[in-house]
Design a protein around this motif. Structure first.
Motif, short mmCIF file in Angstrom:
data_model
loop_
_atom_site.label_atom_id
_atom_site.label_comp_id
_atom_site.label_asym_id
_atom_site.label_seq_id
_atom_site.Cartn_x
_atom_site.Cartn_y
_atom_site.Cartn_z
N ALA A 1 0.83 -1.21 0.00
CA ALA A 1 0.00 0.00 0.00
C ALA A 1 0.86 1.25 0.00
N LEU A 2 1.94 1.25 0.78
CA LEU A 2 2.80 2.44 0.86
C LEU A 2 3.59 2.64 -0.43
N LEU A 3 4.07 1.55 -1.01
CA LEU A 3 4.78 1.68 -2.29
C LEU A 3 3.83 2.16 -3.38
N GLY A 4 2.59 1.72 -3.34
CA GLY A 4 1.61 2.18 -4.32
C GLY A 4 1.35 3.67 -4.19
N GLU A 5 1.29 4.18 -2.97
CA GLU A 5 1.10 5.61 -2.77
C GLU A 5 2.32 6.39 -3.25
N GLU A 6 3.51 5.88 -2.98
CA GLU A 6 4.71 6.55 -3.51
C GLU A 6 4.66 6.64 -5.03
N TRP B 1 5.37 14.85 -7.98
CA TRP B 1 5.84 15.37 -6.70
C TRP B 1 7.36 15.37 -6.66
N THR B 2 7.96 16.43 -6.14
CA THR B 2 9.40 16.47 -5.94
C THR B 2 9.80 15.55 -4.78
N HIS B 3 9.05 15.62 -3.70
CA HIS B 3 9.33 14.81 -2.52
C HIS B 3 8.25 13.72 -2.42
N TRP B 4 8.46 12.63 -3.12
CA TRP B 4 7.44 11.59 -3.20
C TRP B 4 7.70 10.41 -2.25
N GLN B 5 8.90 10.30 -1.73
CA GLN B 5 9.20 9.17 -0.87
C GLN B 5 8.58 9.33 0.52
N ILE B 6 8.16 8.21 1.09
CA ILE B 6 7.67 8.16 2.46
C ILE B 6 8.80 7.62 3.33
N PRO B 7 9.34 8.43 4.25
CA PRO B 7 10.36 7.89 5.15
C PRO B 7 9.74 6.80 6.03
N MET B 8 10.46 5.72 6.19
CA MET B 8 10.01 4.68 7.11
C MET B 8 11.20 4.25 7.96
N ARG B 9 10.87 3.80 9.16
CA ARG B 9 11.93 3.24 10.00
C ARG B 9 11.46 1.94 10.63
N PRO B 10 12.37 0.98 10.83
CA PRO B 10 12.02 -0.21 11.59
C PRO B 10 11.89 0.19 13.05
N ASP B 11 10.86 -0.33 13.70
CA ASP B 11 10.54 0.13 15.04
C ASP B 11 10.56 -1.03 16.02
N HIS B 12 11.02 -0.78 17.24
CA HIS B 12 10.91 -1.72 18.35
C HIS B 12 11.42 -3.12 18.00
N GLY B 13 12.69 -3.22 17.68
CA GLY B 13 13.28 -4.52 17.40
C GLY B 13 13.47 -5.35 18.66
N HIS B 14 13.59 -6.65 18.46
CA HIS B 14 13.93 -7.54 19.57
C HIS B 14 15.38 -7.30 19.99
N GLU B 15 15.65 -7.56 21.25
CA GLU B 15 17.03 -7.52 21.74
C GLU B 15 17.64 -8.90 21.51
N ILE B 16 18.57 -8.98 20.56
CA ILE B 16 19.13 -10.26 20.15
C ILE B 16 20.66 -10.17 20.11
N LEU B 17 21.31 -11.33 20.13
CA LEU B 17 22.75 -11.44 19.96
C LEU B 17 23.48 -10.46 20.87
N TYR B 18 24.34 -9.61 20.28
CA TYR B 18 25.16 -8.72 21.09
C TYR B 18 24.41 -7.49 21.60
#
Length: 396
Positions: free
Chosen positions: A330-335, A343-360
């Protein structure tokens, strides 16, 4: 989508180098050391930009998360015009420095709330978790808020009582600390008496009153945001339910529709947080992304797995109750729509959120929910979904 990474500033134990190694190109950060309601000066903004750029990793400050809303605004008390004026000036200063996206929330008193920061995951990893019975035990039996037991089943109340009766003083202190952990940076933390005092300022407030206070804020700041080219994007409630007797007004699709209608301007937008919205049993997150696509300026991509009693746990990014492939589609379709519209600024910034605490990550002491390797894994998985979809779908 632009791949971004939350960074809490120079004191963050997860470095900018880690963000770049994870594959991010944009940084999501804020000036946490500046008190609420104070102007973010051009000098402070440029200092933060320089801190991000100076290592030479090719990173840029992409999103402000967040420019906080003063508690007086949410309560609707006192002379708010000086606070609104300072917020407007901060927006002007951010725009002059090239910032275009500002995330904020309108959750009274607390930010995101969890009762457990180290819930076990197979293999020895840990995750954030909201246990309803622990929340009820705190609200009802530790905070002793009048009426806290209302609306909960007998089974939940029994579990809450059993937890409380078996808990040591250290267990109760740890629960308070966990509930406060969602307040990053230099935000206020409360002890039990302090939290009671803060909650008393909201006593008796109805959701419609909080909505009216949000509308007043938006009417005061959105015209300036639109004038200087900044998109404000409200973050949903986390969790999307009333807590401690406080009203919540950013939990469902109807809530979002009402907020966007308060000031019908593109600068009044949404942060699509798939975890916050996904914790509500009635929310179809990909459908919400399609419904509000033209007003989504930022995305937090994470997943939760819900329990029947209202508890939930942070899941793997591709492994929870939300269909992440459909959401990314859905988000790629909107972009693609924005790009085709010129649009000059067509990208939607996204970030990975609340990762598991793993490994180191384990025991490293990073901000709860923001370990390095757990988020790297999430970003890599999301990047894989994006790459696969772009290979087989004609987004154009």
């Amino acid at each position: 989508m632009e791949q971004t990474w939350r960074w809490f500033g120079p004191e963050d134990r997860v470095t900018l180098a880690a963000a770049r190694q994870a594959g991010a190109t944009g940084i999501v950060t804020a000036l946490h050391h500046i008190p609420y309601g104070t102007v973010w000066s051009p000098e402070e903004i440029e200092t933060r930009k320089a801190e991000i750029a100076s290592p030479g990793f090719g990173l840029t400050w992409s999103v402000v998360e967040s420019l906080p809303v003063h508690e007086q605004v949410k309560i609707g008390e006192g002379d708010l015009e000086p606070i609104f004026a300072n917020y407007r000036q901060s927006l002007r200063n951010l725009a002059a420095a090239g910032l275009r996206t500002v995330c904020y929330n309108f959750m009274p008193v607390l930010d995101w709330t969890r009762t457990q920061l180290d819930a076990p995951v197979p293999g020895g990893a840990t995750a954030l978790r909201f246990n309803l019975h622990e929340y009820v035990a705190f609200d009802w039996l530790i905070l002793e808020r009048p009426g806290a037991e209302e609306g909960h089943s007998d089974a939940v109340l029994a579990r809450a009582r059993a937890w409380h009766d078996a808990a040591s003083e250290d267990d109760k202190k740890r629960l308070l600390a966990n509930i406060m952990a969602g307040l990053p940076g230099a935000y206020d933390r409360y002890d039990v008496p302090g939290l009671r005092t803060m909650l008393a300022r909201y006593r008796g407030m109805a959701p419609d009153t909080l909505r009216a206070n949000l509308k007043r804020f938006l009417e005061a700041v959105i015209p300036t945001a639109a004038e200087v080219g900044i998109n404000l994007c409200i973050h949903p409630d986390d969790p999307p339910r009333p807590l401690f007797g406080l009203p919540r007004i950013v939990s469902t699709g109807e809530d979002l529709a009402a907020i966007l209608a308060m000031v019908d301007n593109p600068a009044n937008g949404v942060t699509l947080c798939s975890g916050s919205l996904g914790a509500h049993p009635d929310n179809d997150v990909p459908a919400l992304a399609r419904r509000f696509a033209d007003r989504i300026w930022f995305a937090h991509l994470r997943n939760v797995r819900k329990d029947p009693d209202g508890s939930f746990m942070e899941a793997e990014h591709l492994g929870g109750d939300t269909d992440m492939v459909a959401l990314v589609d859905a988000l790629l379709g909107e972009e693609a729509r924005r790009r085709k519209a010129g649009w000059t600024h067509w990208q939607i910034p996204m970030r990975p959120d609340h990762g598991h605490e793993i490994l180191y990550d384990i025991g490293r002491g990073s901000h709860p929910g923001y370990p390095a390797i757990g988020r790297l894994r999430g970003l890599a998985e999301l990047r894989g979904v994006m790459t696969a979809l772009e290979a087989v779908k004609p987004y154009g």
